[in-house]
Design an enzyme around this catalytic site. Structure first.
Site, PDB file in Angstrom:
ATOM      1  N   ASP A  94       0.846  -1.191   0.000  1.00 41.60           N
ATOM      2  CA  ASP A  94       0.000   0.000   0.000  1.00 41.60           C
ATOM      3  C   ASP A  94       0.883   1.245   0.000  1.00 41.60           C
ATOM      4  O   ASP A  94       2.090   1.164   0.247  1.00 41.60           O
ATOM      5  CB  ASP A  94      -0.890   0.038   1.246  1.00 41.60           C
ATOM      6  CG  ASP A  94      -1.896  -1.098   1.289  1.00 41.60           C
ATOM      7  OD1 ASP A  94      -2.175  -1.686   0.225  1.00 41.60           O
ATOM      8  OD2 ASP A  94      -2.395  -1.395   2.391  1.00 41.60           O
ATOM      9  N   ASP A 136       1.203   4.565   2.141  1.00 41.06           N
ATOM     10  CA  ASP A 136       0.794   5.275   3.353  1.00 41.06           C
ATOM     11  C   ASP A 136       1.300   6.708   3.269  1.00 41.06           C
ATOM     12  O   ASP A 136       2.484   6.944   2.980  1.00 41.06           O
ATOM     13  CB  ASP A 136       1.364   4.593   4.596  1.00 41.06           C
ATOM     14  CG  ASP A 136       0.836   3.178   4.766  1.00 41.06           C
ATOM     15  OD1 ASP A 136      -0.389   2.991   4.663  1.00 41.06           O
ATOM     16  OD2 ASP A 136       1.650   2.264   4.993  1.00 41.06           O
TER      17      ASP A 136
END
EC number: 2.7.7.66
Length: 204
Positions: A129, A131
Site C-alpha cells: 500500500d 501510506d
C-alpha cells in the site's frame, strides 16, 4: 533539530541501546545503520518512542530511544519519489503528488514507501500500500475530505492517508465517511472523537 514527531525517521540508535531480550534481526538492523521510526507512545523526559522495521510485518519492535542519541532526523515531507518504478506504491506516489501539492499542506510518504525512499532498502512488493501523512493544523471539512479521497482512489494501489491534527492522527477515509465520531490516535492511546481538532475534547 526539532522535536521528533510520529512517522519521523531517526538515525543514531545503536544495538547496545536495545533491550537484552531484543531479537537478533533488530540488532542487525541497527548494526547496519538503519533508522528507527517515531511511534505514538508516552515516554519519560529525554526519550522518544520508536519502532524498528525488519523483513515483513512479523519483524516489528517497539522500543525507546534517547533523544541525545539522535544523529539525523528526516520527516515524511522531505521524501519524494524519483523516476519510474516497477512498484505500484511508488507509481501511486508519483500520480498523487500534484493532487496533494495543490492542497497547500505539508505531506509525505510513510510506511514502506517512506522507509525505502529514505534508506534505499528494498522493502516494497507488488501488494504494498501507499501510506501518506498530511499535516492539517487547521480543521478540514468533511466535504473537502471526501473530495480529496475521491481524487486519490483512482491510483494503482490502495492509499491510506493519515491527517495529522494538533491532537493526533485520524484516517482520511474515516473523516470522509458518515460516522459521527472517528478514531483519533495519540501518545495517550486511541479514542473516538467528534472533532479531532478540538484539543479540549481530545484531552477529555
Amino acid at each position: 533539530m526539532s522535536a521528533p514527531q510520529p512517522h519521523d525517521l531517526l538515525w543514531g540508535m545503536t544495538p547496545a541501546a536495545l533491550p537484552v531480550d531484543a531479537p537478533a534481526w533488530a540488532t542487525q538492523v541497527l548494526a547496519a545503520g538503519q533508522p528507527v521510526v517515531v511511534r505514538r507512545a508516552c515516554c519519560a523526559a529525554g526519550w522518544v518512542a520508536v519502532g524498528l522495521r525488519g523483513e515483513g510485518r512479523a519483524q516489528r519492535l517497539g522500543v525507546q530511544m534517547r533523544l541525545a542519541d539522535i544523529r539525523r532526523q528526516l520527516r515524511p515531507e522531505a521524501l519524494r519519489g524519483q523516476g519510474t518504478s516497477p512498484w505500484a506504491a511508488l507509481q501511486a506516489l508519483a500520480s498523487v503528488a500534484p493532487v496533494l501539492d495543490a492542497c497547500g499542506l505539508a505531506w509525505g510518504p510513510t510506511g514502506g514507501v517512506g522507509y525505502q525512499l529514505a534508506t534505499g532498502v528494498e522493502v516494497l512488493h507488488a501488494a504494498s500500500d501507499l501510506d501518506l501523512l498530511l499535516r492539517t493544523p487547521r480543521p478540514m471539512s468533511r466535504a473537502k475530505a471526501r473530495e480529496l479521497l475521491d481524487s486519490l482512489d483512482c491510483s494503482p494501489c490502495r492509499i491510506d492517508v493519515q491527517l495529522q491534527t494538533p491532537a493526533g492522527g485520524i484516517a482520511l477515509r474515516e473523516w470522509a465517511g458518515v460516522a459521527q465520531r472517528v478514531l483519533l490516535k495519540s501518545a495517550l492511546g486511541a479514542r473516538l472523537v467528534a472533532d479531532p481538532w478540538n484539543l479540549l475534547e481530545c484531552a477529555a
